[in-house]
Design a protein around this motif. Structure first.
Motif, PDB file in Angstrom:
ATOM      1  N   PHE A 140       0.841  -1.200   0.000  1.00  0.00           N
ATOM      2  CA  PHE A 140       0.000   0.000   0.000  1.00  0.00           C
ATOM      3  C   PHE A 140       0.878   1.253   0.000  1.00  0.00           C
ATOM      4  N   ALA A 141       1.965   1.224   0.774  1.00  0.00           N
ATOM      5  CA  ALA A 141       2.886   2.365   0.798  1.00  0.00           C
ATOM      6  C   ALA A 141       3.506   2.599  -0.572  1.00  0.00           C
ATOM      7  N   CYS A 142       3.831   1.521  -1.294  1.00  0.00           N
ATOM      8  CA  CYS A 142       4.378   1.666  -2.649  1.00  0.00           C
ATOM      9  C   CYS A 142       3.389   2.371  -3.573  1.00  0.00           C
ATOM     10  N   VAL A 143       2.123   1.979  -3.491  1.00  0.00           N
ATOM     11  CA  VAL A 143       1.103   2.611  -4.343  1.00  0.00           C
ATOM     12  C   VAL A 143       0.942   4.080  -3.975  1.00  0.00           C
ATOM     13  N   TRP A 144       0.847   4.351  -2.680  1.00  0.00           N
ATOM     14  CA  TRP A 144       0.660   5.746  -2.244  1.00  0.00           C
ATOM     15  C   TRP A 144       1.854   6.609  -2.640  1.00  0.00           C
ATOM     16  N   LEU A 145       3.075   6.101  -2.476  1.00  0.00           N
ATOM     17  CA  LEU A 145       4.273   6.854  -2.855  1.00  0.00           C
ATOM     18  C   LEU A 145       4.327   7.099  -4.365  1.00  0.00           C
ATOM     19  N   SER A 146       3.830   6.147  -5.152  1.00  0.00           N
ATOM     20  CA  SER A 146       3.797   6.329  -6.602  1.00  0.00           C
ATOM     21  C   SER A 146       2.883   7.491  -6.978  1.00  0.00           C
ATOM     22  N   LEU A 147       1.744   7.582  -6.308  1.00  0.00           N
ATOM     23  CA  LEU A 147       0.828   8.704  -6.566  1.00  0.00           C
ATOM     24  C   LEU A 147       1.429  10.012  -6.064  1.00  0.00           C
ATOM     25  N   PHE A 148       2.041   9.968  -4.896  1.00  0.00           N
ATOM     26  CA  PHE A 148       2.658  11.161  -4.311  1.00  0.00           C
ATOM     27  C   PHE A 148       3.793  11.680  -5.203  1.00  0.00           C
ATOM     28  N   ALA A 149       4.566  10.747  -5.775  1.00  0.00           N
ATOM     29  CA  ALA A 149       5.703  11.146  -6.621  1.00  0.00           C
ATOM     30  C   ALA A 149       5.254  11.903  -7.869  1.00  0.00           C
ATOM     31  N   LEU A 150       4.036  11.598  -8.343  1.00  0.00           N
ATOM     32  CA  LEU A 150       3.511  12.268  -9.529  1.00  0.00           C
ATOM     33  C   LEU A 150       2.588  13.427  -9.164  1.00  0.00           C
ATOM     34  N   ASP A 151       2.602  13.806  -7.885  1.00  0.00           N
ATOM     35  CA  ASP A 151       1.804  14.930  -7.407  1.00  0.00           C
ATOM     36  C   ASP A 151       0.314  14.727  -7.671  1.00  0.00           C
TER      37      ASP A 151
ATOM     38  N   SER B 296       1.205   3.789 -12.328  1.00  0.00           N
ATOM     39  CA  SER B 296       1.329   2.331 -12.306  1.00  0.00           C
ATOM     40  C   SER B 296       2.739   1.898 -12.700  1.00  0.00           C
ATOM     41  N   LEU B 297       3.349   2.598 -13.654  1.00  0.00           N
ATOM     42  CA  LEU B 297       4.713   2.267 -14.058  1.00  0.00           C
ATOM     43  C   LEU B 297       5.700   2.561 -12.930  1.00  0.00           C
ATOM     44  N   PHE B 298       5.490   3.684 -12.249  1.00  0.00           N
ATOM     45  CA  PHE B 298       6.356   4.048 -11.129  1.00  0.00           C
ATOM     46  C   PHE B 298       6.234   3.000 -10.013  1.00  0.00           C
ATOM     47  N   CYS B 299       4.990   2.583  -9.732  1.00  0.00           N
ATOM     48  CA  CYS B 299       4.748   1.578  -8.692  1.00  0.00           C
ATOM     49  C   CYS B 299       5.391   0.251  -9.080  1.00  0.00           C
ATOM     50  N   ARG B 300       5.303  -0.066 -10.354  1.00  0.00           N
ATOM     51  CA  ARG B 300       5.900  -1.309 -10.845  1.00  0.00           C
ATOM     52  C   ARG B 300       7.408  -1.332 -10.562  1.00  0.00           C
ATOM     53  N   LEU B 301       8.061  -0.228 -10.813  1.00  0.00           N
ATOM     54  CA  LEU B 301       9.496  -0.151 -10.553  1.00  0.00           C
ATOM     55  C   LEU B 301       9.786  -0.268  -9.063  1.00  0.00           C
ATOM     56  N   LEU B 302       8.991   0.426  -8.241  1.00  0.00           N
ATOM     57  CA  LEU B 302       9.205   0.380  -6.790  1.00  0.00           C
ATOM     58  C   LEU B 302       9.040  -1.036  -6.243  1.00  0.00           C
ATOM     59  N   ALA B 303       7.982  -1.714  -6.671  1.00  0.00           N
ATOM     60  CA  ALA B 303       7.597  -2.968  -6.021  1.00  0.00           C
ATOM     61  C   ALA B 303       8.275  -4.199  -6.609  1.00  0.00           C
ATOM     62  N   TYR B 304       8.676  -4.132  -7.881  1.00  0.00           N
ATOM     63  CA  TYR B 304       9.091  -5.358  -8.543  1.00  0.00           C
ATOM     64  C   TYR B 304      10.540  -5.386  -9.022  1.00  0.00           C
ATOM     65  N   LEU B 305      11.134  -4.231  -9.273  1.00  0.00           N
ATOM     66  CA  LEU B 305      12.488  -4.244  -9.829  1.00  0.00           C
ATOM     67  C   LEU B 305      13.468  -4.931  -8.888  1.00  0.00           C
ATOM     68  N   SER B 306      13.384  -4.610  -7.594  1.00  0.00           N
ATOM     69  CA  SER B 306      14.301  -5.233  -6.632  1.00  0.00           C
ATOM     70  C   SER B 306      14.036  -6.730  -6.516  1.00  0.00           C
ATOM     71  N   VAL B 307      12.758  -7.134  -6.657  1.00  0.00           N
ATOM     72  CA  VAL B 307      12.406  -8.555  -6.584  1.00  0.00           C
ATOM     73  C   VAL B 307      13.033  -9.318  -7.746  1.00  0.00           C
TER      74      VAL B 307
END
Length: 251
Positions: free
Chosen positions: A165-176, A229-240
């Protein structure tokens, strides 16, 4: 899996991360098959037991997400009909799946008798094989008999989805994108629903559709939702993916 065989988080970290990486790049939920197969191979247990433990994990995930939705809705003055409908859909799926798993564990013999009757029309070797896999699968649900293990698994799942949930919220926050927690929660719920279905490699398209549908009631334009959604994808999955690929030689 501890009721089946002695194991630890350190032992399971490798197959789990490789399986998650596979799920992030392969279509049709094949990552779950990879995770179950590698886990069974590493622990020396039946494949059906590993797969059933993953099914239990998925049910706990749904329960965790429902708890997060409930907390979010508690802070809202007015609940969106879309949020309410999504929560009810998840609740129905979670309760139905949990009911089936509980029946398998606490009414095992009745379930086996029912399965035996259902397999009566199959050739004997195939019916015997199916019943053997059912027995092995029920073993994989043994954690349901241990309240302590079940509580630990549920808390771990809740923590995991809080971070998601934090990843999704931060993705929205990052895009203002100025929306409340309900929008982020709905995007997470729609993403879970979308990624639980048979999918394209890397969930391409389904996550973008989930964000677009979830954020539309909050006035977010589709291009902005896709970008989030692309930003969230990078946050949540790239490290995985990077971790799973790095661990491949270990297996």
């Amino acid at each position: 899996l501890r009721p089946i065989v002695p194991t630890s988080a350190r032992v399971m970290f490798v197959p789990v991360m490789i399986g998650y990486a596979a799920g992030a790049v392969m279509p049709m939920q094949l990552g779950e098959l990879v995770r179950g197969w590698l886990g069974a191979r590493r622990l020396g247990i039946r494949l059906a037991a590993a797969f059933m433990s993953i099914a239990l994990e998925r049910v706990l995930d749904l329960v965790s997400i429902l708890l997060l939705v409930a907390v979010t809705m508690a802070f809202l003055a007015e609940v969106s009909p879309v949020v309410s409908t999504a929560a009810r859909l998840l609740a129905a799926v979670a309760l139905g799946a949990l009911g089936v798993l509980l029946l398998l564990v606490f009414r095992t013999q009745a379930c086996i008798r029912l399965a035996t009757r259902a397999c009566a029309l199959l050739p004997n070797p195939l019916a015997r094989r199916a019943l053997e896999q059912l027995d092995a699968g029920i073993v994989g649900l043994a954690a349901l008999r241990d309240p302590r293990l079940l509580a630990i698994a549920a808390m771990t799942s809740l923590l995991q989805w809080t971070f998601m949930f934090a990843c999704v919220w931060l993705s929205l926050f990052a895009l203002d994108v100025s929306v409340g927690p309900a929008a982020a929660m709905l995007a997470l719920v729609f993403t879970v629903i979308g990624t639980s279905l048979p999918n394209s490699p890397g969930y391409v398209g389904s996550i973008q559709l989930a964000f677009t549908l979830a954020l539309a009631p909050f006035g977010v334009e589709p291009p902005t939702a896709v970008a989030a959604s692309l930003f969230c994808r990078l946050l949540a999955y790239l490290s995985v993916v990077r971790t799973g690929l790095a661990l491949l030689p270990v297996m």
